[in-house]
Write a protein that holds these residues in place. Structure first.
Motif, PDB file in Angstrom:
ATOM      1  N   ALA A  13      -1.018   8.818   6.876  1.00 22.13           N
ATOM      2  CA  ALA A  13      -2.243   8.348   6.234  1.00 22.13           C
ATOM      3  C   ALA A  13      -1.940   7.177   5.309  1.00 22.13           C
ATOM      4  CB  ALA A  13      -2.903   9.477   5.440  1.00 22.13           C
ATOM      5  N   ASN A  14      -2.825   6.199   5.301  1.00 26.99           N
ATOM      6  CA  ASN A  14      -2.764   5.098   4.334  1.00 26.99           C
ATOM      7  C   ASN A  14      -3.557   5.530   3.115  1.00 26.99           C
ATOM      8  OD1 ASN A  14      -3.053   2.753   2.819  1.00 26.99           O
ATOM      9  ND2 ASN A  14      -3.395   1.431   4.590  1.00 26.99           N
ATOM     10  N   THR A  15      -2.851   5.823   2.041  1.00 23.15           N
ATOM     11  CA  THR A  15      -3.484   6.310   0.816  1.00 23.15           C
ATOM     12  C   THR A  15      -3.699   5.207  -0.207  1.00 23.15           C
ATOM     13  OG1 THR A  15      -1.297   6.925  -0.040  1.00 23.15           O
ATOM     14  CG2 THR A  15      -2.542   8.621   1.131  1.00 23.15           C
ATOM     15  N   THR A  39       0.851  -1.178   0.000  1.00 21.87           N
ATOM     16  CA  THR A  39       0.000   0.000   0.000  1.00 21.87           C
ATOM     17  C   THR A  39       0.889   1.230   0.000  1.00 21.87           C
ATOM     18  OG1 THR A  39      -1.931   1.018   1.056  1.00 21.87           O
ATOM     19  CG2 THR A  39      -0.228   0.139   2.516  1.00 21.87           C
ATOM     20  N   THR A  40       0.282   2.381   0.036  1.00 19.44           N
ATOM     21  CA  THR A  40       1.043   3.628   0.016  1.00 19.44           C
ATOM     22  C   THR A  40       0.658   4.472   1.226  1.00 19.44           C
ATOM     23  OG1 THR A  40      -0.643   4.645  -1.404  1.00 19.44           O
ATOM     24  CG2 THR A  40       1.299   3.688  -2.487  1.00 19.44           C
ATOM     25  N   GLY A 100      -7.353   4.420   3.757  1.00 21.91           N
ATOM     26  CA  GLY A 100      -8.019   5.684   4.003  1.00 21.91           C
ATOM     27  C   GLY A 100      -7.892   6.209   5.417  1.00 21.91           C
ATOM     28  N   ALA A 135       1.206   8.519   3.192  1.00 22.50           N
ATOM     29  CA  ALA A 135       1.544   9.936   3.043  1.00 22.50           C
ATOM     30  C   ALA A 135       1.791  10.536   4.414  1.00 22.50           C
ATOM     31  CB  ALA A 135       0.411  10.682   2.333  1.00 22.50           C
ATOM     32  N   HIS A 181      -6.098   7.670   8.809  1.00 29.44           N
ATOM     33  CA  HIS A 181      -4.933   8.508   9.124  1.00 29.44           C
ATOM     34  C   HIS A 181      -4.840   8.667  10.634  1.00 29.44           C
ATOM     35  CE1 HIS A 181      -7.227  12.171  10.201  1.00 29.44           C
ATOM     36  NE2 HIS A 181      -8.096  11.736   9.301  1.00 29.44           N
TER      37      HIS A 181
END
Length: 739
Positions: free
Chosen positions: A645-647, A623-624, A682, A626, A684
């Motif tokens: 945050a998991n974006t 995952t990504t 989604g 931020a 954070h």
């Protein structure tokens, strides 16, 4: 009448005594003949009371001990369980014996001295460090502490806190990386976990013991300030957080003096500056004189020394006033104090049911969290469960997963492991030079994750044949292994026995090749550009095959981050050539100049401007994430806050890392904090990190203080030591910190 009064008075006294004893018992007191058993007293007071009840010979007997194995042909001491060491107790005073066993990766059974006894085999220390998860360190420490306690052991020779200064170090796999903050925090929480089970843990090997080759003969020479800011800081942090009952000193010399009789290390730093209250035990065979009793408290593994220095020679030294009787009392009290503090008297080891399945699950979690995804081109990973044909190649992947060698070798629960004797030239070689694969075969686990696929295997002995098998597969998974062990360093960073050629052949044949590395150290990757994905799995413990498959197929999203820098070449290292004569059996003395000082690992690369293959702290995910909203507050120390945050589209854990990047106009690079944050897609979270001011300071040897200068302190936040996605500055006031 007088008789009646006498009897009445006696009865009253008896009643009063009974009430008093009852009240004392309710308060945790002991009968008068053993006042040290009063649990209401502090450990120091209990130790003093018991020490005073010992005879001179009983005191002396506590200060030296043999190995409790039979590898040298001598029988085990009566009453011992069979382990690394044994100190007899004193039955008349209720003083329990010390049964000592290795250590950090699980309860060992050296040379099967206890036939059939197995234990949970945890992943390597580097795997644990790569998790960057202190809670996991505490849980794994508590697990091996519980197992030790249930088996009758009350001392674990655990807590490796040496910094990994060279990626060729043979024992790096036991340790916790190259950074003092990471190593100190992880070692300290692991030690605290062990001691929560009423088992004394050591912290070792004190100090500056990054090389195994010639470890009995070299002098590690370093500037005093640099030593305080690097290796000694890791130990200081580990001791503060873990409160280990014992410190084990190292084989090597430090600045010309043997570590186990080093007045500066053991006297000035450990016992004076840090006010360490426990005992210092030698490593096995690391004592060279009776004079070591100035600062050393216990001689361990006495058969390995040229004589039992802390036996009759120490008795004669006391009689000749060369060693003060008060020093003997201090040595004994330190041992007893730790025994009381850890609960060895009040919670003695006892047979108990061990939840081995739960501990196996913990080993699997450590392995999975410690796996580092280094490369993932074209989103090759995670693999789809609908993959049709998978080629699994090399690394004995059909048999199990590799482990490191030496005194940390665990005999795992479950199916018997495969052990191959590697041979050697000494008795120690026959004991330590054994490559062991734990019976958790990745091949079997991969087949279980992709039940509809054709999963084929090749042992990798012939690269051309393996390449042909890989060519016809949807994905190829090639395993590279590197065995490392105690008492020797590896000569270079290659995958041994021609494995680099195998990996190169497979990656050339199939562009969707995943390389899985089971190694004790960073390795060269001459085939990297041709690979699709690379997983660094370290030595993943007894559940390693399952953990590897979990990450390959996305059951676990990788969250591991490198605890060591991966160099591009040994030419980038402070010492491109390994120091010393180059032969583990050589007895020639030599010096090692640690000219990098406190700039270990990533700090060396920042100083020289060299670009590593992979930086410290690096690791990819499925995952990504931020980072935003950085706030840096000053005052007496720095407090760093940011939003994470998991974006991406899957759950995962991020490891935001905070580095000091400059003080005023002076650039530098130091890890000063991190957090591990598990987030759903989604989600954070705001995290806040208060920095230990010693990480911002410099050590002044003349003043014997940490000096924090007033000025602007710049920090960078990112995903590795080379990433500065966020930067901020705050001002600090000057401060002096006691050592």
């Amino acid at each position: 009448m007088q008789l009646t009064r006498t009897r009445a008075a006696a009865a009253a006294r008896t009643l009063a005594l009974a009430l008093s004893v009852g009240a004392c018992a309710a308060a945790g007191a002991a009968p008068p003949e053993r006042p040290w058993m009063n649990t209401a007293l502090p450990a120091d007071a209990r130790a003093q009371l018991l020490e005073q009840a010992l005879t001179p010979d009983e005191r002396l007997a506590l200060l030296h001990s043999p190995m409790a194995t039979e590898f040298d042909g001598t029988p085990r001491p009566p009453g011992s369980l069979g382990s690394a060491g044994y100190v007899a107790g004193v039955a008349r005073l209720g003083l329990p014996a010390l049964n000592e066993t290795d250590a950090s990766l699980g309860v060992t059974n050296p040379d099967n001295v206890r036939p059939g006894d197995t234990a949970t085999a945890l992943p390597s220390g580097l795997a644990l460090a790569a998790s960057w998860n202190p809670q996991l360190a505490r849980a794994s420490g508590a697990a091996i502490g519980r197992e030790a306690h249930a088996k009758g052991f009350n001392v674990l020779l655990a807590g490796g806190a040496n910094l990994a200064r060279d990626p060729r170090g043979g024992r790096n796999f036991e340790y916790l990386g190259e950074d003092p903050w990471l190593a100190g925090v992880m070692a300290g929480t692991s030690i605290a976990g062990i001691q929560s089970a009423h088992v004394v843990s050591t912290v070792k090997h004190f100090a500056l013991n990054p090389y195994e080759t010639g470890r009995d003969h070299y002098s590690a020479n370093i500037d005093a300030a640099a030593l305080r800011e690097s290796d000694l800081l890791a130990f200081e942090l580990a001791i503060e957080r873990g409160q280990p009952g014992a410190v084990m000193c190292a084989y090597n010399k430090v600045n010309g003096a043997h570590a186990c009789e080093n007045d500066y290390l053991l006297g000035d730093v450990l016992k004076r500056d840090w006010a360490y209250p426990g005992w210092v035990m030698s490593d096995w065979g690391a004592v060279h004189s009776t004079a070591a009793a100035r600062v050393l408290d216990h001689e361990s593994g006495e058969q390995l020394d040229t004589q039992v220095f802390f036996g009759e020679p120490l008795k004669q030294a006391v009689a000749a006033s060369a060693i003060a009787p008060q020093r003997i009392s201090d040595m004994v009290r330190r041992i007893l104090r730790s025994m009381f503090a850890a609960g060895l008297f009040d919670h003695p080891p006892a047979p108990a049911k061990v939840d081995y399945p739960a501990h196996a699950g913990l080993a699997r979690q450590v392995a999975a969290e410690g796996i580092v995804l280094l490369r993932n081109e074209r989103a090759t990973l995670p693999l789809s469960r609908q993959v049709r044909r998978v080629a699994v190649i090399g690394g004995n992947a059909s048999l199990g997963v590799l482990s490191g060698g030496g005194s940390s070798q665990v005999t795992p629960t479950g199916e018997a492991p495969l052990t191959i004797a590697l041979g050697g030239n000494t008795v120690l070689d026959t004991l330590f030079r054994r490559a062991t694969w734990f019976a958790s075969p990745p091949l079997q686990a991969i087949r279980a994750r992709a039940p509809g696929a054709e999963v084929v295997f090749d042992d990798g002995r012939y690269p051309a044949r393996a390449a042909e098998l890989a060519r016809g597969a949807d994905v190829a998974i090639v395993f590279g292994t590197q065995w490392c062990g105690e008492a020797e360093d590896v000569p270079d960073l290659s995958l041994p026995q021609g494995q680099d050629a195998l990996v190169a052949a497979v990656t050339a044949a199939n562009p969707r090749t995943v390389v899985v590395l089971e190694t004790g150290n960073p390795v060269d990757m001459p085939w990297l550009a041709a690979s699709a994905a690379v997983l660094q799995a370290w030595y993943p413990g007894q559940e390693g095959g399952e953990a590897i498959a979990d990450v390959l197929f996305g059951v676990v999203t990788p969250s591991g981050r490198l605890p060591m820098t991966f160099p591009r070449s040994v030419r980038q290292l402070p010492r491109p050539a390994l120091p010393g004569p180059g032969q583990a059996s050589s007895d020639a003395a030599f010096d090692i100049a640690f000219n990098e000082g406190a700039d270990v690992g990533y700090r060396w690369f920042a100083r020289t401007g060299e670009q590593p293959l992979y930086p410290f702290g690096f690791g990819l995910s499925y995952t990504t994430f931020a980072h935003s909203g950085l706030q840096v507050r000053g005052g007496r120390t720095l407090t760093v806050s940011l939003d994470v945050a998991n974006t991406g589209s899957v759950a995962g854990a991020d490891v935001p890392q905070v580095y000091l990047s400059a003080v005023g106009n002076q650039p530098m690079r130091r890890l000063i904090g991190w957090d591990k944050v598990a987030l759903a897609p989604g989600e954070h979270r705001r995290v806040s990190i208060e920095v230990d001011p010693r990480l911002l300071a410099r050590f002044d040897p003349r003043a014997n203080r940490w000096q924090l200068a007033a000025g602007d302190y710049r920090v960078m936040v990112g995903t590795s030591a080379s990433d500065a996605s966020l930067e901020g500055t705050a001002r600090l006031a000057a401060m002096t910190i006691k050592p």
